[in-house]
Design an enzyme around this catalytic site. Structure first.
Site, PDB file in Angstrom:
ATOM      1  N   SER A 177       0.826  -1.203   0.000  1.00  0.00           N
ATOM      2  CA  SER A 177       0.000   0.000   0.000  1.00  0.00           C
ATOM      3  C   SER A 177       0.861   1.254   0.000  1.00  0.00           C
ATOM      4  O   SER A 177       0.373   2.331  -0.326  1.00  0.00           O
ATOM      5  CB  SER A 177      -0.873   0.030   1.260  1.00  0.00           C
ATOM      6  OG  SER A 177      -1.616  -1.144   1.376  1.00  0.00           O
ATOM      7  N   HIS A 236      -2.130  -3.390  -6.595  1.00  0.00           N
ATOM      8  CA  HIS A 236      -2.732  -3.019  -5.314  1.00  0.00           C
ATOM      9  C   HIS A 236      -4.217  -3.383  -5.332  1.00  0.00           C
ATOM     10  O   HIS A 236      -5.054  -2.633  -5.839  1.00  0.00           O
ATOM     11  CB  HIS A 236      -2.524  -1.518  -5.067  1.00  0.00           C
ATOM     12  CG  HIS A 236      -2.908  -1.076  -3.696  1.00  0.00           C
ATOM     13  ND1 HIS A 236      -3.624   0.058  -3.441  1.00  0.00           N
ATOM     14  CD2 HIS A 236      -2.674  -1.639  -2.480  1.00  0.00           C
ATOM     15  CE1 HIS A 236      -3.818   0.188  -2.141  1.00  0.00           C
ATOM     16  NE2 HIS A 236      -3.252  -0.829  -1.545  1.00  0.00           N
ATOM     17  N   GLU A 269      -5.348  -1.227  -8.480  1.00  0.00           N
ATOM     18  CA  GLU A 269      -4.451  -0.166  -8.934  1.00  0.00           C
ATOM     19  C   GLU A 269      -3.184  -0.858  -9.436  1.00  0.00           C
ATOM     20  O   GLU A 269      -2.598  -1.662  -8.708  1.00  0.00           O
ATOM     21  CB  GLU A 269      -4.080   0.776  -7.783  1.00  0.00           C
ATOM     22  CG  GLU A 269      -5.210   1.677  -7.345  1.00  0.00           C
ATOM     23  CD  GLU A 269      -4.778   2.637  -6.248  1.00  0.00           C
ATOM     24  OE1 GLU A 269      -4.911   3.847  -6.442  1.00  0.00           O
ATOM     25  OE2 GLU A 269      -4.333   2.182  -5.178  1.00  0.00           O
ATOM     26  N   ASN A 327      -5.607   5.986  -2.016  1.00  0.00           N
ATOM     27  CA  ASN A 327      -5.242   6.460  -0.680  1.00  0.00           C
ATOM     28  C   ASN A 327      -4.787   7.922  -0.693  1.00  0.00           C
ATOM     29  O   ASN A 327      -4.968   8.639   0.292  1.00  0.00           O
ATOM     30  CB  ASN A 327      -4.156   5.576  -0.063  1.00  0.00           C
ATOM     31  CG  ASN A 327      -4.736   4.254   0.418  1.00  0.00           C
ATOM     32  OD1 ASN A 327      -5.926   4.150   0.676  1.00  0.00           O
ATOM     33  ND2 ASN A 327      -3.898   3.246   0.528  1.00  0.00           N
TER      34      ASN A 327
HETATM   35  N1  LIG Z   1      -5.695  -5.000   4.606  1.00  0.00           N
HETATM   36  C1  LIG Z   1      -5.965  -4.158   3.611  1.00  0.00           C
HETATM   37  O1  LIG Z   1      -7.035  -3.532   3.574  1.00  0.00           O
HETATM   38  C2  LIG Z   1      -4.982  -3.968   2.480  1.00  0.00           C
HETATM   39  C3  LIG Z   1      -5.440  -3.431   1.275  1.00  0.00           C
HETATM   40  C4  LIG Z   1      -4.534  -3.315   0.207  1.00  0.00           C
HETATM   41  C5  LIG Z   1      -3.210  -3.713   0.369  1.00  0.00           C
HETATM   42  N2  LIG Z   1      -2.784  -4.220   1.574  1.00  0.00           N
HETATM   43  C6  LIG Z   1      -1.384  -4.660   1.671  1.00  0.00           C
HETATM   44  O2  LIG Z   1      -1.349  -6.086   1.571  1.00  0.00           O
HETATM   45  C7  LIG Z   1      -0.255  -6.598   2.325  1.00  0.00           C
HETATM   46  C8  LIG Z   1      -0.748  -7.644   3.312  1.00  0.00           C
HETATM   47  O3  LIG Z   1      -1.718  -7.076   4.162  1.00  0.00           O
HETATM   48  P1  LIG Z   1      -2.765  -7.962   4.987  1.00  0.00           P
HETATM   49  O4  LIG Z   1      -3.799  -7.019   5.473  1.00  0.00           O
HETATM   50  O5  LIG Z   1      -3.149  -9.160   4.192  1.00  0.00           O
HETATM   51  O6  LIG Z   1      -1.848  -8.407   6.225  1.00  0.00           O
HETATM   52  P2  LIG Z   1      -2.018  -9.686   7.179  1.00  0.00           P
HETATM   53  O7  LIG Z   1      -1.355  -9.304   8.443  1.00  0.00           O
HETATM   54  O8  LIG Z   1      -3.430 -10.139   7.202  1.00  0.00           O
HETATM   55  O9  LIG Z   1      -1.154 -10.830   6.447  1.00  0.00           O
HETATM   56  C9  LIG Z   1       0.238 -10.791   6.320  1.00  0.00           C
HETATM   57  C10 LIG Z   1       0.749 -12.207   6.169  1.00  0.00           C
HETATM   58  O10 LIG Z   1       2.161 -12.164   5.894  1.00  0.00           O
HETATM   59  C11 LIG Z   1       2.739 -13.277   6.533  1.00  0.00           C
HETATM   60  N3  LIG Z   1       4.187 -13.087   6.657  1.00  0.00           N
HETATM   61  C12 LIG Z   1       4.864 -12.307   7.525  1.00  0.00           C
HETATM   62  N4  LIG Z   1       6.180 -12.438   7.324  1.00  0.00           N
HETATM   63  C13 LIG Z   1       6.348 -13.341   6.325  1.00  0.00           C
HETATM   64  C14 LIG Z   1       7.485 -13.919   5.670  1.00  0.00           C
HETATM   65  N5  LIG Z   1       8.713 -13.601   6.032  1.00  0.00           N
HETATM   66  N6  LIG Z   1       7.271 -14.832   4.694  1.00  0.00           N
HETATM   67  C15 LIG Z   1       6.019 -15.171   4.339  1.00  0.00           C
HETATM   68  N7  LIG Z   1       4.902 -14.665   4.906  1.00  0.00           N
HETATM   69  C16 LIG Z   1       5.073 -13.764   5.891  1.00  0.00           C
HETATM   70  C17 LIG Z   1       2.020 -13.357   7.860  1.00  0.00           C
HETATM   71  O11 LIG Z   1       2.177 -14.645   8.456  1.00  0.00           O
HETATM   72  C18 LIG Z   1       0.574 -13.073   7.431  1.00  0.00           C
HETATM   73  O12 LIG Z   1      -0.123 -14.268   7.102  1.00  0.00           O
HETATM   74  C19 LIG Z   1       0.422  -5.402   2.964  1.00  0.00           C
HETATM   75  O13 LIG Z   1       1.477  -4.991   2.127  1.00  0.00           O
HETATM   76  C20 LIG Z   1      -0.671  -4.343   2.978  1.00  0.00           C
HETATM   77  O14 LIG Z   1      -0.187  -3.037   2.970  1.00  0.00           O
HETATM   78  C21 LIG Z   1      -3.654  -4.367   2.631  1.00  0.00           C
END
Ligand SMILES: NC(=O)c1ccc[n+]([C@@H]2O[C@H](COP(=O)([O-])OP(=O)(O)OC[C@H]3O[C@@H](n4cnc5c(N)ncnc54)[C@H](O)[C@@H]3O)[C@@H](O)[C@H]2O)c1
Length: 281
Positions: A118, A139, A151, A189
């Site tokens: 993000s 994204h 995106e 955003n």
């Molecule tokens: N939540 C949202 O609304 C949203 C929207 C768009 C983009 N994003 C982006 O998506 C990405 C993930 O967000 P999320 O909300 O799914 O987070 P989340 O916390 O739900 O999931 C993250 C996952 O990454 C895993 N992880 C951590 N370290 C790791 C490693 N070394 N190797 C492999 N896996 C690993 C964790 O175990 C977890 O399952 C981020 O970059 C976030 O900015 C989030």
């Protein structure tokens, strides 16, 4: 043509991405370091597919085949023969750079490496790989199976070929692309979070009540919900983190976070997830 894709991170976003890829006939290798997350993701995807079937959006007979296309792993090496890898691990720059460095050495030459970040510059992520032309931002919006938009962010070195293959994949997933250059906040955003921050300023300065700020924007600009209601859904900590990314990225005071938003995060009033934000739940 992308027939096999790796998804890194089986959290909220990674599991949604694996879901929509498998639903379109793409073989998915879902990678996470945490075994429990992988189990949770698979169970969650199946539940969401069943929900789609109940709503008539999907034949329930198709579910076993979709689930059969998702393989989970705790070894990144299993992504070696993927045509594309989409990274959705925790939003930490050092972690993402380490993952891309390693991924570049594992996934076959020619494969596209995408990030769902993000806020971390795609150009910076691309620079740690030996294939910056093949690195791109994808994204997705949350929840992935429901939201129409992706995106697509071009890093400074992203090739036209990589861009074309990525937008073709977005279309294949039945979603729409909005193209953004690689600057803080991308499109959504960049515009949404300052609007929420401005709503917090309106409250902070005593311009109007929480209810009237939301009513004004909901009924006055035809938004499905007011900005303060939306902030409670997103999480005030997430809103503040994004404001900080914009403020630091552009070094422009117009992106300064509202002091009230900062104070509420300090108090642990993070929105729905903590039972209290601009509203009490
Ligand atoms: N939540 C949202 O609304 C949203 C929207 C768009 C983009 N994003 C982006 O998506 C990405 C993930 O967000 P999320 O909300 O799914 O987070 P989340 O916390 O739900 O999931 C993250 C996952 O990454 C895993 N992880 C951590 N370290 C790791 C490693 N070394 N190797 C492999 N896996 C690993 C964790 O175990 C977890 O399952 C981020 O970059 C976030 O900015 C989030």
């Amino acid at each position: 043509m992308i027939n096999k894709a790796g998804v890194l991170g089986a959290g909220q976003m990674g599991s949604g991405i694996a879901h929509v890829l498998a639903q379109q006939g793409i073989e998915v290798v879902l990678f996470d370091i945490a075994e429990a997350q992988l189990g949770k993701a698979v169970a969650g995807i199946e539940k969401n597919l069943e929900r789609q079937a109940k709503k008539g959006q999907l034949e329930s007979a198709a579910i076993p085949a979709i689930m059969g296309r998702i393989r989970t792993t705790q070894a990144m090496e299993d992504l070696a023969d993927c045509d594309m890898a989409i990274e959705a691990v925790t939003e930490k720059e050092a972690l993402k750079l380490e993952i891309f460095r390693k991924l570049d050495g594992i996934v076959k030459a020619g494969a596209i490496l995408a990030s769902n970040t993000s806020s971390i510059p795609i150009t910076r992520i691309a620079a740690v790989t030996g294939r910056p032309d093949k690195v791109i931002g994808m994204h997705f919006m949350n929840p992935v199976p429901v939201m129409q938009l992706v995106e697509v962010i071009r890093g400074l070195a992203t090739s036209d070929e990589t861009f074309a293959a990525t937008t073709a994949l977005v279309a294949r997933l039945g979603k729409e692309t909005a193209v953004s250059a690689d600057y803080p906040g991308f499109i959504v955003n960049r515009i949404l979070i300052p609007m929420i921050n401005e709503a917090a300023f309106a409250l902070f300065e005593g311009i109007a009540t929480v209810e009237d700020i939301d009513k004004g924007m909901k009924l006055g600009t035809n938004q499905p919900m007011g900005p303060l209601t939306l902030a409670d859904f997103i999480g005030l900590d997430t809103c503040l983190a994004i404001m900080n990314v914009l403020h630091e990225g552009f070094k422009d005071s117009k992106y300064r976070p509202c002091p009230l938003l900062v104070k509420m995060v300090e108090a642990g009033y993070l929105g729905r997830k903590t039972g209290r934000g601009f509203y009490t739940y």
